[in-house]
Design a protein around this motif. Structure first.
Motif, PDB file in Angstrom:
ATOM      1  N   TRP A 141       0.831  -1.204   0.000  1.00 44.58           N
ATOM      2  CA  TRP A 141       0.000   0.000   0.000  1.00 44.58           C
ATOM      3  C   TRP A 141       0.867   1.256   0.000  1.00 44.58           C
ATOM      4  N   GLY A 142       1.878   1.235   0.850  1.00 51.35           N
ATOM      5  CA  GLY A 142       2.690   2.440   1.019  1.00 51.35           C
ATOM      6  C   GLY A 142       3.421   2.826  -0.249  1.00 51.35           C
ATOM      7  N   VAL A 143       3.839   1.846  -1.027  1.00 53.40           N
ATOM      8  CA  VAL A 143       4.518   2.184  -2.276  1.00 53.40           C
ATOM      9  C   VAL A 143       3.526   2.207  -3.436  1.00 53.40           C
ATOM     10  N   GLY A 144       2.780   1.096  -3.590  1.00 54.79           N
ATOM     11  CA  GLY A 144       1.904   0.961  -4.751  1.00 54.79           C
ATOM     12  C   GLY A 144       0.824   2.024  -4.799  1.00 54.79           C
TER      13      GLY A 144
ATOM     14  N   GLY B 109       9.316  -3.574  -3.760  1.00 56.27           N
ATOM     15  CA  GLY B 109       9.472  -3.910  -5.173  1.00 56.27           C
ATOM     16  C   GLY B 109       8.176  -4.401  -5.782  1.00 56.27           C
ATOM     17  N   LEU B 110       7.474  -5.263  -5.039  1.00 61.08           N
ATOM     18  CA  LEU B 110       6.206  -5.785  -5.536  1.00 61.08           C
ATOM     19  C   LEU B 110       5.178  -4.660  -5.661  1.00 61.08           C
ATOM     20  N   GLY B 111       5.191  -3.754  -4.682  1.00 59.29           N
ATOM     21  CA  GLY B 111       4.284  -2.604  -4.733  1.00 59.29           C
ATOM     22  C   GLY B 111       4.592  -1.722  -5.930  1.00 59.29           C
ATOM     23  N   LEU B 112       5.860  -1.509  -6.181  1.00 56.00           N
ATOM     24  CA  LEU B 112       6.292  -0.692  -7.310  1.00 56.00           C
ATOM     25  C   LEU B 112       5.820  -1.309  -8.619  1.00 56.00           C
ATOM     26  N   LEU B 113       5.942  -2.629  -8.699  1.00 59.44           N
ATOM     27  CA  LEU B 113       5.549  -3.306  -9.933  1.00 59.44           C
ATOM     28  C   LEU B 113       4.043  -3.194 -10.157  1.00 59.44           C
ATOM     29  N   THR B 114       3.246  -3.424  -9.100  1.00 61.89           N
ATOM     30  CA  THR B 114       1.796  -3.338  -9.287  1.00 61.89           C
ATOM     31  C   THR B 114       1.391  -1.922  -9.680  1.00 61.89           C
TER      32      THR B 114
ATOM     33  N   GLN C 181      -3.439   3.653 -13.761  1.00 63.45           N
ATOM     34  CA  GLN C 181      -3.773   5.073 -13.837  1.00 63.45           C
ATOM     35  C   GLN C 181      -4.687   5.512 -12.696  1.00 63.45           C
ATOM     36  N   LYS C 182      -5.473   4.567 -12.173  1.00 64.28           N
ATOM     37  CA  LYS C 182      -6.499   4.935 -11.201  1.00 64.28           C
ATOM     38  C   LYS C 182      -6.274   4.182  -9.901  1.00 64.28           C
ATOM     39  N   ILE C 183      -6.578   4.838  -8.782  1.00 66.70           N
ATOM     40  CA  ILE C 183      -6.357   4.148  -7.510  1.00 66.70           C
ATOM     41  C   ILE C 183      -7.304   2.963  -7.374  1.00 66.70           C
ATOM     42  N   GLU C 184      -8.468   3.022  -8.011  1.00 64.74           N
ATOM     43  CA  GLU C 184      -9.371   1.879  -7.925  1.00 64.74           C
ATOM     44  C   GLU C 184      -8.720   0.651  -8.546  1.00 64.74           C
ATOM     45  N   SER C 185      -8.089   0.827  -9.687  1.00 67.23           N
ATOM     46  CA  SER C 185      -7.537  -0.348 -10.356  1.00 67.23           C
ATOM     47  C   SER C 185      -6.326  -0.880  -9.605  1.00 67.23           C
ATOM     48  N   VAL C 186      -5.530   0.000  -9.018  1.00 66.00           N
ATOM     49  CA  VAL C 186      -4.371  -0.512  -8.300  1.00 66.00           C
ATOM     50  C   VAL C 186      -4.812  -1.175  -6.997  1.00 66.00           C
TER      51      VAL C 186
END
Ligand SMILES: Nc1ncnc2c1ncn2[C@@H]1O[C@H](COP(=O)(O)OP(=O)(O)OP(=O)(O)O)[C@@H](O)[C@H]1O
Ligand SMILES: [Mg+2]
Lengths: 364, 329
Positions: free
Chosen positions: A188-191, A267-272, A277-282
């Protein structure tokens, strides 16, 4: 500020090379600590979860076996025998047969005893093979009644006890929660943070400056590492103070393990977040990535319960590796050199996710 | 004067296939304030973002002080101060912290307090951005561009949403920047703003530049910088040939409302009254004014720059048939 080329670099004193990194990191930390909900989810929630689960599972659920003796001839004698000798181990009451059986089936009773109608008849025990605690109740009652009737142990016995530190549920739980928390807050903190900045066009605004891309990404990862230290201190501190967990590993080893975990999930957060483009999709993406690990990676219960064919796959999940590593280091005091397999799994994930993320990362 | 920004044959086709910029040539001299004007969707933001190196053009060349984005990106970025059309800066940082963050990206940033002062943000320096008004945030956005000590300032609609006083303050800031030798490229919907601020103007529509020059040149291109507007009642005035009046260069009519363009209204008016009398029309209302860029825009595109709702009640744009005649010159 003239149209002519600026004077050569040596002639003026520019900013130190770490100025951008430092400002990005401190901005990130300030933003985080000024957001109330973030504090709750990162720090308070895991503590509440640990205390809640720890209290719920602190004692074996079945300290006392609940036994019903079906009323009828001979019941009084059995009741007396169990009542005198049962102590805290057996709670006994008298009930009609139908009612007693219903209690056993609904889990409110552990054993139903039907006393012998006349001397020489068998005692009948009703237990539930699906519930181990009913076996325990049967063994206890059987032992009490037989001893009362005069059975003697043939082999002399002496009971010795180990103090069960390191093997209680809470001992298993705290490192698991720590691992899960590193995963949650990393993802959450990165992605989430990145996609939110992209949606606000702040990433694009940054891209319009000479800001080094590596400074930006590094500052995000560093902010995770700082929070990781606080996370570990809080959860382990709570475990030690409230539940008397014995920490066998050195704090340095634990911090290194935590750092590796925070790094992997950053790293996993960065990749996701690299393209969304949208916080809903992430949000959907992050939950999809985390869901299997909540279930399979041994946070709340051991993954050994899954069929053996799946175990090699489960061990390749980053959270499994992290949880196993944390448990080994915290509970057994294992040195990192004995954990190379798990460390390799996490380093592998970090390398792959960071490389792909940097390749796919979108600033707009 | 050397050129600060130049581009040739710029084209941008978005992934969906929409061609937002269709062959654009621009030449912006160092030290100039250049205004890019155009209605919504004209391609202003697309153009400015290509020049800022944020968007790759489909075709065409961009050069900033003789350097191009492919080879000299990091060098060029040190020179640019940018304010995008729709950035939302972090609400949990104070004004000063935000400026310090942006300043830290540049090798030789400007003094923070100096920038805060020039944008009159000094009292708000320790306020969180989330607690500022929209106009104040807009000024912070411009401040993040100025703190770069840029050679070129790119401002995409910097004054949209500002009250008149803040707009004037911002114009002042832009002029000061220019006086110190800076180059400015700004987009705007406000023609009066472009007229007052810009040394040169390009009017964009549908991805093309349809007119370019100093504000005065553009107005002069109307062949007469005065506009005579009047309303005729009584007689169907549609039959009157307004261009027959000596000195009238251009006539535009919708029902009873007429607009004439002329260089010298005092020579046109007596003749106009005579013609009207002959036709049996009664003059209901008459005014003369200086022509503005708005008139240039209407002439070039047949449309008003602003959408209906924003219109200040002019006689145009209600979808009725309109007759425009122009004198052969
Ligand atoms: N990312 C995008 N993908 C596809 N089409 C786009 C994109 N951005 C803009 N467009 C389209 O390109 C055209 C030009 O857009 P642009 O934002 O450059 O206009 P503008 O002149 O800045 O308008 P405004 O005055 O409203 O800001 C519009 O028709 C718009 O719909
Ligand atoms: Mg725009």
């Amino acid at each position: 500020m003239s149209a002519a080329a600026p004077p050569p670099l040596a002639a003026r004193r520019g900013q130190p090379w770490w100025a951008a990194y430092w400002n990005l990191l401190s901005a990130r930390m300030k933003e985080m600590f000024r957001e109330r909900e973030v504090i709750f989810w990162i720090f308070v929630f895991p503590l509440l979860l640990a205390v809640g689960l720890g209290v719920a599972f602190r004692k074996p659920r079945q300290a006392t076996s609940k036994v019903a003796v079906v009323s009828g001839p001979g019941a009084a004698q059995v009741l007396r025998a169990l009542g005198e000798a049962g102590g805290a181990k057996v709670a006994v009451k008298s009930e009609g047969q139908a009612q007693a059986m219903a209690g056993l089936q609904s889990g409110n009773l552990d054993l139903v005893v039907i006393p012998p109608a006349k001397p020489g008849d068998a005692i009948r025990y009703f237990s539930d093979p699906e519930r181990p605690e009913t076996w325990l109740a049967r063994e206890r009652v059987q032992h009490l009644l037989q001893t009362k009737a005069g059975r003697r142990d043939v082999i002399p016995v002496r009971d010795l006890r180990v103090k069960g530190v390191g093997s209680r549920y809470i001992d298993f739980l705290i490192p698991g929660l720590l691992g899960m928390n590193l995963m949650n807050s990393g993802m959450w903190g990165v992605g989430f943070a990145i996609v939110e900045m992209r949606q606000r066009k702040l990433l694009k605004r940054f891209a319009a400056t000479p800001m080094r891309r590596s400074d930006f990404l590094l500052s995000l990862v560093s902010s995770r590492l700082i929070l990781m230290v606080i996370d570990i201190a809080l959860l382990l501190g709570c475990g030690v103070l409230v539940f008397h967990i014995q920490v066998r590993g050195s704090l340095w080893t634990i911090a290194l393990a935590g750092m590796l975990g925070a790094f992997t999930f950053a790293g996993l957060g960065l990749l996701t977040a690299s393209r969304a483009q949208k916080i809903e999709s992430v949000s959907g993406l992050i939950n999809t990535v985390m869901m299997p690990m909540w279930i399979f990676s041994g946070v709340f219960f051991s993954y050994q319960r899954f069929p053996a064919v799946f175990l090699p796959l489960i061990r390749l999940l980053p959270l499994t590796a992290l949880n196993d590593l944390l448990r080994a280091v915290i509970l057994q005091g294992a040195p990192l050199s004995a954990q190379l397999g798990r460390i390799a799994v996490m380093l592998g994930w970090s390398a792959v996710t960071f490389l792909l993320a940097l390749r796919w990362f979108r600033w707009r | 004067m050397s050129s600060a920004i130049s581009c040739r044959g710029l084209r941008k086709v978005y992934p969906g296939g929409l061609e937002a910029v269709r062959g654009l040539d621009l030449e912006i001299a160092a030290g100039d304030c250049f205004g890019l004007l155009g209605p919504n969707g004209a391609g202003k933001t697309t153009t400015i973002e290509i020049l800022e190196g944020l968007l790759a053009p489909t075709a065409g060349e961009v050069s900033i002080f003789g350097r191009n984005w492919r080879q000299h990106a990091s060098e060029i970025r040190q020179w640019l101060g940018v304010s995008l059309q729709e950035t939302r800066l972090s609400e949990q940082l104070t004004v000063r912290e935000t400026l310090a963050l942006f300043a830290s990206f540049y090798r030789f940033p400007r003094d923070l307090d100096e920038v805060l002062n020039s944008l009159q943000l000094q009292e708000k320096r320790d306020t969180l951005l989330g607690k500022l008004s929209g106009g104040q945030r807009q000024r912070v956005a411009v401040a993040t561009a100025l703190v770069a000590a840029p050679r070129i300032l790119f401002l995409d609609e910097p004054t949209t949403g500002l009250d008149p006083q803040s707009r004037r303050q911002l114009w002042q800031v832009i002029r000061e920047f220019q006086q110190q030798g800076g180059t400015v490229l700004l987009t705007t919907h406000y023609l009066d703003e472009a007229e007052r601020l810009a040394d040169r103007i390009a009017i964009m529509d549908l991805g093309r530049i349809i007119a370019q020059g100093t504000p005065q040149q553009l107005i002069d291109s109307l062949h007469g910088e005065h506009v005579i507007e009047f309303t005729v009642a009584g007689q169907p005035s549609g039959t009157v040939d307004w261009l027959s009046i000596a000195g009238v260069n251009r006539a535009q009519q919708r029902e009873g409302n007429v607009q004439l363009h002329a260089a010298a209204p005092h020579q046109v008016l007596p003749e106009l009254l005579r013609v009207l009398e002959r036709a049996g029309g009664r003059l209901e209302r008459l005014s003369t004014r200086q022509a503005t860029l708005e008139d240039v825009f209407v002439q070039l595109t047949g449309r008003r720059l602003h959408e209906e709702g924003q219109d200040e009640g002019g006689p145009h744009g209600d979808g009725q048939e309109e007759r425009i005649e122009e004198a052969a010159s």
